[in-house]
Design a protein around this motif. Structure first.
Motif, PDB file in Angstrom:
ATOM      1  N   MET A  41      -0.824  -7.769  -0.855  1.00 14.52           N
ATOM      2  CA  MET A  41       0.512  -8.783  -1.090  1.00 14.52           C
ATOM      3  C   MET A  41       1.483  -8.669  -0.093  1.00 14.52           C
ATOM      4  O   MET A  41       2.041  -9.630   0.531  1.00 14.52           O
ATOM      5  CB  MET A  41       1.250  -8.240  -2.324  1.00 14.52           C
ATOM      6  CG  MET A  41       2.249  -9.282  -2.729  1.00 14.52           C
ATOM      7  SD  MET A  41       3.004  -8.862  -4.326  1.00 14.52           S
ATOM      8  CE  MET A  41       3.389  -7.059  -4.461  1.00 14.52           C
ATOM      9  N   LEU A  70       9.001 -12.862  -4.735  1.00 14.18           N
ATOM     10  CA  LEU A  70       7.421 -12.810  -4.692  1.00 14.18           C
ATOM     11  C   LEU A  70       6.766 -11.336  -4.689  1.00 14.18           C
ATOM     12  O   LEU A  70       5.784 -11.448  -5.406  1.00 14.18           O
ATOM     13  CB  LEU A  70       6.849 -13.432  -3.539  1.00 14.18           C
ATOM     14  CG  LEU A  70       7.219 -14.788  -3.050  1.00 14.18           C
ATOM     15  CD1 LEU A  70       6.894 -15.322  -1.670  1.00 14.18           C
ATOM     16  CD2 LEU A  70       6.379 -15.871  -3.956  1.00 14.18           C
ATOM     17  N   ILE A  71       7.401 -10.589  -4.394  1.00 17.56           N
ATOM     18  CA  ILE A  71       7.206  -9.230  -4.641  1.00 17.56           C
ATOM     19  C   ILE A  71       7.272  -8.858  -6.216  1.00 17.56           C
ATOM     20  O   ILE A  71       6.330  -8.282  -6.801  1.00 17.56           O
ATOM     21  CB  ILE A  71       7.826  -8.126  -3.851  1.00 17.56           C
ATOM     22  CG1 ILE A  71       7.597  -8.184  -2.423  1.00 17.56           C
ATOM     23  CG2 ILE A  71       7.713  -6.683  -4.465  1.00 17.56           C
ATOM     24  CD1 ILE A  71       8.471  -7.218  -1.617  1.00 17.56           C
ATOM     25  N   GLY A 100       4.287 -10.707  -7.692  1.00 22.38           N
ATOM     26  CA  GLY A 100       3.043  -9.894  -7.547  1.00 22.38           C
ATOM     27  C   GLY A 100       2.719  -8.471  -8.251  1.00 22.38           C
ATOM     28  O   GLY A 100       1.770  -8.403  -8.741  1.00 22.38           O
ATOM     29  N   MET A 137       1.769  -9.624 -11.921  1.00 26.71           N
ATOM     30  CA  MET A 137       0.612  -9.911 -11.899  1.00 26.71           C
ATOM     31  C   MET A 137      -0.541  -8.735 -11.725  1.00 26.71           C
ATOM     32  O   MET A 137      -1.519  -8.595 -12.407  1.00 26.71           O
ATOM     33  CB  MET A 137       0.316 -10.953 -10.942  1.00 26.71           C
ATOM     34  CG  MET A 137       1.060 -12.154 -10.989  1.00 26.71           C
ATOM     35  SD  MET A 137       0.722 -13.428  -9.558  1.00 26.71           S
ATOM     36  CE  MET A 137      -1.205 -13.789  -9.986  1.00 26.71           C
ATOM     37  N   LEU A 138      -0.110  -7.682 -10.831  1.00 25.70           N
ATOM     38  CA  LEU A 138      -1.047  -6.605 -10.419  1.00 25.70           C
ATOM     39  C   LEU A 138      -0.964  -5.848 -11.852  1.00 25.70           C
ATOM     40  O   LEU A 138      -1.962  -5.039 -12.488  1.00 25.70           O
ATOM     41  CB  LEU A 138      -0.429  -5.681  -9.679  1.00 25.70           C
ATOM     42  CG  LEU A 138      -0.717  -6.028  -8.183  1.00 25.70           C
ATOM     43  CD1 LEU A 138      -0.084  -5.177  -7.243  1.00 25.70           C
ATOM     44  CD2 LEU A 138      -2.308  -5.952  -8.000  1.00 25.70           C
TER      45      LEU A 138
END
Length: 471
Positions: A87, A123-124, A127, A130-131
């Motif tokens: 990412m 975004l982090i 992400g 989602m991880l």
């Protein structure tokens, strides 16, 4: 051999053992090449080489534990770390592609760094969520809902405090000014030396004024560094006597404005009559930083120009009787030094004038034909000449008792220019009057001729030395 290669761990291990060193070697060369070219892609390539590929190798090896009856927590940890690094790699690559080579003036170049950081943070967070969902099977729907509700509650509670911050961020996005620009605001006037998410720091010359961005966003201000014309205009309004001829006033002011050192050389100054004996002088300068000094010097030199032209600046009235007495007194001293009699003094004093100059003023320009001989009675002047490359070469100075403009008698152009080194007073004798006196005095004619040749030789030698130095 087939039994060995058919093991599930064989190919992942082979990729790690053989592929990883080769990939690291290639990426190292690629990063060095990009770094030498100062490419924005050097940073994401370094991230891929130093972190992503090693993390991928660790994940491939640890993932083989899933084949055994062993808790796969370490495999999930490795997968999480690897996914997080991927990412970061994607974000770094996107940053290099979008903003690394942004053209000057484009929205990508103007976008403030704080917006890029905020977008990267969002975004982090997405992400990481989602991880957690993919690798650990976590249900993040409730977490997102809780965070959303909490954000709304906090936003409503602190909207008064956050509002100015948002206004400041929007101001940064618009970017109506940059570091180095000159601003005129209700709070301060000066040069912008720093801009952050909360305030702009303006150097006023007497300290740093901190102006909140919210004040700038909700109020009005003037960016003095962004002008529609080719330069910034330093403007001054001057008042003269109602009986002063407008043409004489405009000519005197134009000569002053043209000779100011801060004026942009290829742009003309302007003098506009405003009515009621007032005139506006506009001087093109390179930066608002020169405005104060230019105005002060313009006002200072305008007084001397008005005195020379017999004009009445700010109701000041030249005293012609005092000037005539001054001229006659000093012409007697000049005549005594030149060996002239009373008849010559009477002839000279009839049309001679007293001229006042201040430091830095041009008295006789280069390549001009003087119309009078000037005798220095007070102060001192400098002689100079311009080299082919535009450099100003000093040729020495003249003090009280010496004279300038001898070439007026020969109708020759002056190679040298003359300017005032200090406040200087000159008694100017018209060409025709001085010529009549010189014709009756051969010794004086030879003396003036020798001085002309000496100064011309000094100028020629200085130009030759300058040309030799350039070669």
């Amino acid at each position: 051999m087939n039994a060995f290669t058919s093991q599930p761990w064989f190919w992942p291990a082979l990729i790690v053992i053989v592929g990883l060193p080769l990939a690291l070697l290639l990426l190292n060369e690629l990063q060095g090449f990009l770094a030498r070219r100062e490419s924005s892609y050097a940073k994401p390539i370094g991230l891929l080489r130093n972190w992503v590929l090693p993390a991928c190798a660790v994940y491939l090896l640890i993932a083989q534990l899933e084949q055994a009856d062993i808790d796969a927590t370490w495999s999930k940890i490795a997968a999480t770390v690897f996914g997080f690094l991927v990412m970061l790699l994607l974000l770094s690559g996107a940053n290099a592609a979008l903003f690394g080579a942004a053209r000057a003036g484009s929205w990508r170049e103007r976008l403030p760094g704080i917006f890029i950081d905020l977008g990267r943070l969002v975004l982090i967070i997405l992400g990481v969520g989602m991880l957690l969902s993919w690798v650990w099977g976590a249900n993040i729907g409730g977490l997102i809902a809780a965070v959303g509700v909490t954000s709304i509650v906090i936003g409503l509670a602190v909207q008064t405090a956050v509002g100015p911050v948002i206004a400041g961020l929007l101001l940064l996005f618009e970017q109506p000014f940059r570091i180095g620009d000159w601003l005129s605001t209700s709070a301060a006037k000066g040069r912008v030396v720093e801009v952050n998410w909360r305030a702009a720091h303006i150097d006023t010359g007497n300290g740093i004024q901190i102006v909140p961005n919210a004040m700038l966003a909700t109020g009005s201000f003037t960016n003095l560094s962004r002008v529609q014309g080719a330069s910034y205009q330093a403007a001054v309004t001057l008042a003269f006597g109602p009986d002063d001829p407008p043409g004489a006033v405009a000519g005197a002011l134009m000569s002053v404005a043209t000779g100011l050192p801060a004026r942009v050389a290829n742009l003309p100054a302007k003098v506009v009559a405003l009515g009621e004996a007032k005139y506006k002088v506009s001087v093109p300068i390179a930066s608002p930083a020169d405005e104060g000094g230019t105005k002060a010097l313009l006002l200072h030199r305008a007084w001397y120009a008005a005195q020379r032209a017999g004009l009445h600046l700010d109701e000041a009235s030249p005293d012609p009787e005092a000037a005539a007495t001054y001229v006659e007194t000093h012409l007697r001293r000049i005549a005594a030094g030149l060996g002239l009699g009373d008849e010559a003094v009477a002839a000279l004093s009839g049309q001679s004038r007293q001229l006042l100059y201040t430091e830095g003023e041009i008295i006789q320009p280069v390549n001009s034909v003087p119309d009078a001989v000037g005798f220095i009675t007070e102060g001192s002047v400098g002689l100079m000449v311009y080299a082919e490359d535009g450099r100003e070469l000093a040729l020495g100075s003249l003090s009280a008792g010496e004279y300038i403009g001898g070439t007026s008698l020969t109708r020759q152009r002056m190679i040298t220019g003359v300017f005032a080194l200090t406040d200087t007073t000159i008694v100017s004798v018209p060409r025709d009057v001085m010529n009549a006196v010189v014709q009756n005095n051969a010794r004086l004619a030879r003396q003036i001729g020798d001085v002309i040749e000496m100064r011309r030789k000094a100028a020629t030698d200085a130009l030759a030395e300058a040309a030799a130095g350039v070669r």
